[in-house]
Design an enzyme around this catalytic site. Structure first.
Site, PDB file in Angstrom:
ATOM      1  N   ASP A 102      40.505 -20.084 -23.627  1.00  0.00           N
ATOM      2  CA  ASP A 102      39.960 -19.839 -22.292  1.00  0.00           C
ATOM      3  C   ASP A 102      38.445 -19.978 -22.431  1.00  0.00           C
ATOM      4  OD1 ASP A 102      38.931 -18.787 -19.970  1.00  0.00           O
ATOM      5  OD2 ASP A 102      39.756 -16.780 -20.230  1.00  0.00           O
ATOM      6  N   LYS A 109      28.733 -23.436 -17.762  1.00  0.00           N
ATOM      7  CA  LYS A 109      29.979 -24.027 -17.255  1.00  0.00           C
ATOM      8  C   LYS A 109      29.842 -24.407 -15.776  1.00  0.00           C
ATOM      9  CE  LYS A 109      34.771 -22.530 -16.500  1.00  0.00           C
ATOM     10  NZ  LYS A 109      35.760 -21.542 -16.922  1.00  0.00           N
ATOM     11  N   GLU A 153      43.280 -22.567 -14.982  1.00  0.00           N
ATOM     12  CA  GLU A 153      43.245 -21.147 -15.335  1.00  0.00           C
ATOM     13  C   GLU A 153      44.293 -20.306 -14.584  1.00  0.00           C
ATOM     14  OE1 GLU A 153      39.098 -20.322 -14.758  1.00  0.00           O
ATOM     15  OE2 GLU A 153      38.532 -21.592 -16.443  1.00  0.00           O
ATOM     16  N   ASP A 200      41.850 -15.360  -8.917  1.00  0.00           N
ATOM     17  CA  ASP A 200      41.087 -15.396 -10.174  1.00  0.00           C
ATOM     18  C   ASP A 200      39.595 -15.446  -9.873  1.00  0.00           C
ATOM     19  OD1 ASP A 200      39.859 -16.020 -12.568  1.00  0.00           O
ATOM     20  OD2 ASP A 200      41.196 -17.657 -13.114  1.00  0.00           O
TER      21      ASP A 200
END
Length: 506
Positions: free
Chosen positions: A10, A73, A174, A196
């Protein structure tokens, strides 16, 4: 252990972690020294020129904010001119500038880095921790990305793996990974919503679980909404309050900003458990007369909720859109799963409880589910596995071409299932034209200018003739990872050309 395990990674905006399925079939998070399971996604170079990754980078962050990279990211696969980059420039201390292909280059400690290189350093650190723990080399991994990542962003994660010789066997979304962590091996028949909200990105997916088949009905999200924005809401409030009291702007002082940032994150976390906390930083700066000044204020949970209300609203608007896309009502949903550290905030749970008429499930660990799901999927790809998982995923936003006049011609609509292929016939628009240029975009706007350009594809060697006489057959192919490949064929000559859409410019 197998000869060559595939680990699940992850790769998060703020923290990363990895997991593996052991021979016994148990899934294990890979521990870092000191018993932690997550590694901060932070890269730095200290004043001696040493590269630091993870906790070592985080520890020296306050004193060396200009050469410490976090949240990168968010910038992956972005053009330098994009809104995302502009917003990031205002909140980070490290320096960004445009690269040759108008991508983003970071200057850290007298060296320059492309974003893939930063991702590669973090992946390398995770691999090193995993290799040391498992006492064997790690060459392959399943890596997760936000469901709302576009083709370019997915491609750059694969490229990051290549830089360190780590084969990214598969990229999975994810929320889908979190659903695997929740549902594998339980023989379920359920429709679940995965909400999420992580450090840097927000995703929501509606997934139908039928034993070992995980079918994504619809997905949506915002790769520019996450815990960092909740922190920034506190930071802006503190800066405004301090400027009102003293007339001084702390935003230009990177060390002061770093101290405020650290305390903002801690305050946000503490307010999930408490109603009020002090926000005090001694000697934050000096007056022009050399008098030390402190920040002294109180923060209540109510205040934080008021400052971040519109962020929570934005997530719920996306939940509503994804429900509409999936054709389901809130009553059809069996469980709502919370993933990502920011979902620990009580107001997020309260608002979701009101929205769905039932409290969210405690069925997965918000920080660990994604890595666990990635490891389960990695295990299902191994030759000698007895675990077969079928993932039916979707693309997060439409992929299409530029039509004359700047309109967007959709080839794959948003939430089209993948893998998927479509064929189009394109014709020449001018007499004696020997080349056909196709520009590919991804996004949900009817105007191409509002969408992300994925790349340009030029097919040459067409037989010259009248406009519209020549035809080129173009095949678009989106694989299971959501990455696009195109083939063009000239039926007259049989000539063929194939490309994975490589981005020429942003």
């Amino acid at each position: 252990m197998h000869k060559e395990p595939i680990i699940g990674i992850d790769l998060g905006t703020t923290n990363s972690c990895a997991a593996i399925v052991e021979d016994s079939g148990n899934v294990k998070l890979i521990p870092y020294k000191g018993g932690e399971y997550t590694i901060p996604s932070i890269f730095a170079i200290d004043d001696k020129g040493n590269e630091l990754i993870g906790y070592e980078a985080k520890r020296q962050w306050q004193l060396n904010p200009r050469n410490t990279v976090y949240g990168s990211k968010r910038l992956v696969g972005r053009g330098f001119g994009s809104e995302v980059v502009d917003t990031m420039k205002q909140v980070v201390a490290y320096n960004m500038r445009p690269g040759k292909q108008s991508d983003v280059i970071l200057d850290v400690g007298k060296k320059e880095f492309a974003l893939q290189e930063i991702s590669a350093k973090i992946l390398g650190k995770i691999r090193e921790v995993a290799s040391n723990y498992l006492k064997m080399p790690i060459k392959r991994a399943v890596v997760t990305v936000p469901a709302y990542f576009n083709d370019r962003q997915r491609q750059s994660v694969k490229d990051a793996g290549k830089l360190i010789d780590l084969e990214v066997v598969r990229i999975i979304n994810e929320p889908t990974a979190a659903a695997l962590a929740y549902g594998v091996g339980k023989g379920l028949k359920e429709k679940v919503v995965i909400y999420d909200l992580g450090g840097g990105t927000f995703d929501v997916s509606i997934i139908e679980i039928r034993d070992r088949v995980f079918e994504v009905k619809a997905t949506g999200g915002d790769v520019f909404l996450g815990g960092i924005d909740f922190d920034n809401a506190i930071i802006h409030h503190v800066l405004k309050d301090f400027a009102a009291k003293t007339g001084l702007d702390l935003a230009t002082d990177p060390v002061a900003m770093q101290r405020i940032k650290d305390l903002a994150e801690r305050t946000k976390i503490d307010l999930s458990a408490r109603e009020e906390v002090p926000f005090n930083i001694p000697f934050i700066t000096m007056t022009s007369q050399g008098q030390p000044l402190n920040i002294e204020m109180k923060f209540s949970r109510k205040m934080l909720e008021q400052l971040t209300n519109q962020l929570v609203d934005r997530t719920l608007q996306m939940v509503a859109r994804v429900l509409v896309d999936s054709g389901l009502s809130t009553k059809d949903v069996d469980e709502v799963m919370l993933v990502g550290g920011q979902t620990r905030m009580p107001i997020v749970q309260d608002r979701l409880t009101k929205f769905f008429g039932k409290p969210p499930s405690k069925g997965v660990h918000p920080d660990e589910a994604v890595a666990i799901g990635a490891a389960l999927y990695a295990h299902s790809l191994q030759d000698d596995t007895n675990l077969r998982i079928q993932l039916l995923d979707v693309i997060p936003m439409a992929i299409g071409l530029e039509k004359a006049g700047g309109a967007f011609h959709t080839v794959f609509p948003r939430n089209a299932s993948i893998p998927n292929a479509k064929q189009l016939l394109a014709t020449t628009s001018m007499d004696n034209q020997t080349e056909l240029a196709v520009r590919i975009f991804q996004g949900d706007n009817e105007l191409v200018a509002r969408n992300d350009m994925l790349g340009e594809f030029t097919f040459s060697g067409i037989q010259p003739g009248r406009a519209g006489a020549a035809q080129v057959e173009i095949t678009f192919d989106v694989n299971v990872e959501g990455i696009l490949t195109m083939r063009a064929r000239d039926p007259a000559s049989g000539r063929e050309m194939k490309t994975t859409v490589r981005v020429s410019n942003a």
